[in-house]
Design an enzyme around this catalytic site. Structure first.
Site, PDB file in Angstrom:
ATOM      1  N   HIS A  61       0.846  -1.195   0.000  1.00 31.80           N
ATOM      2  CA  HIS A  61       0.000   0.000   0.000  1.00 31.80           C
ATOM      3  C   HIS A  61       0.881   1.245   0.000  1.00 31.80           C
ATOM      4  O   HIS A  61       2.064   1.175   0.270  1.00 31.80           O
ATOM      5  CB  HIS A  61      -0.962   0.007   1.198  1.00 31.80           C
ATOM      6  CG  HIS A  61      -0.294   0.097   2.526  1.00 31.80           C
ATOM      7  ND1 HIS A  61       0.238  -0.997   3.173  1.00 31.80           N
ATOM      8  CD2 HIS A  61      -0.067   1.156   3.333  1.00 31.80           C
ATOM      9  CE1 HIS A  61       0.755  -0.614   4.329  1.00 31.80           C
ATOM     10  NE2 HIS A  61       0.595   0.684   4.452  1.00 31.80           N
ATOM     11  N   HIS A  63       0.936   5.556   1.068  1.00 36.81           N
ATOM     12  CA  HIS A  63       0.378   6.686   1.815  1.00 36.81           C
ATOM     13  C   HIS A  63       0.832   7.970   1.144  1.00 36.81           C
ATOM     14  O   HIS A  63       2.011   8.113   0.816  1.00 36.81           O
ATOM     15  CB  HIS A  63       0.922   6.717   3.249  1.00 36.81           C
ATOM     16  CG  HIS A  63       0.442   5.628   4.112  1.00 36.81           C
ATOM     17  ND1 HIS A  63      -0.588   5.780   4.991  1.00 36.81           N
ATOM     18  CD2 HIS A  63       0.865   4.352   4.249  1.00 36.81           C
ATOM     19  CE1 HIS A  63      -0.779   4.656   5.647  1.00 36.81           C
ATOM     20  NE2 HIS A  63       0.099   3.765   5.208  1.00 36.81           N
ATOM     21  N   TYR A 126       3.689   9.453  10.730  1.00 40.15           N
ATOM     22  CA  TYR A 126       3.210   8.108  10.410  1.00 40.15           C
ATOM     23  C   TYR A 126       3.679   7.686   9.016  1.00 40.15           C
ATOM     24  O   TYR A 126       4.175   6.582   8.820  1.00 40.15           O
ATOM     25  CB  TYR A 126       1.685   8.070  10.497  1.00 40.15           C
ATOM     26  CG  TYR A 126       1.101   6.734  10.129  1.00 40.15           C
ATOM     27  CD1 TYR A 126       1.168   5.667  11.001  1.00 40.15           C
ATOM     28  CD2 TYR A 126       0.506   6.545   8.889  1.00 40.15           C
ATOM     29  CE1 TYR A 126       0.631   4.438  10.665  1.00 40.15           C
ATOM     30  CE2 TYR A 126      -0.023   5.317   8.539  1.00 40.15           C
ATOM     31  CZ  TYR A 126       0.037   4.276   9.438  1.00 40.15           C
ATOM     32  OH  TYR A 126      -0.472   3.049   9.081  1.00 40.15           O
TER      33      TYR A 126
END
Length: 133
Positions: A61, A63, A126
């Site tokens: 994935h 971000h 993050y």
């Protein structure tokens, strides 16, 4: 801090945290494919006049922290990012189509959240920490 920007007759500070996954969560976002994906996404953002201020992937994935104007429609931005990146990656890495079977690189869904000045630094940290485990 969120960058305050000015448009014609308005002032804005818009940031989105966007996440989407590889189809079937195959862990393919590694090495040169990961590097190339990030180059492609930055080019798309530049071409479509929005900014990717942070970006990191974690094998299956990606971000993004995206800054844009009020005129940018979220579904359109996502469609452009996922569609163009998939097309270019399939062209440059032909083995991907065989690995993924059905010829789709990305899962059709995505996550999006607005980032306020209070959460922006948390989201940045993050995203930056995705590869530090």
């Amino acid at each position: 801090m969120v960058n305050i920007k000015h448009g014609r007759g308005y002032v804005y500070a818009i940031e989105y945290h966007i996440v989407w996954c590889v189809k079937y969560q195959h862990k393919i976002l590694v090495e040169e494919l990961d590097v190339r994906l990030k180059e492609i996404l930055l080019k798309i953002a530049s071409d479509y006049a929005f900014t990717i201020s942070e970006m990191e992937s974690d094998k299956d994935h990606i971000h993004l922290l995206v800054e844009c104007t009020p005129q940018h429609a979220i579904p359109s931005m996502i469609k452009v990012l996922k569609g163009i990146s998939a097309r270019l990656l399939f062209k440059e890495f032909p083995h991907l189509k065989k690995k993924l079977g059905d010829g789709h690189l990305w899962n059709p869904s995505y996550f999006i959240a607005t980032a306020s000045e209070h959460t922006e630094e948390q989201i940045r940290k993050y995203i930056q920490d995705q590869k530090v485990k």
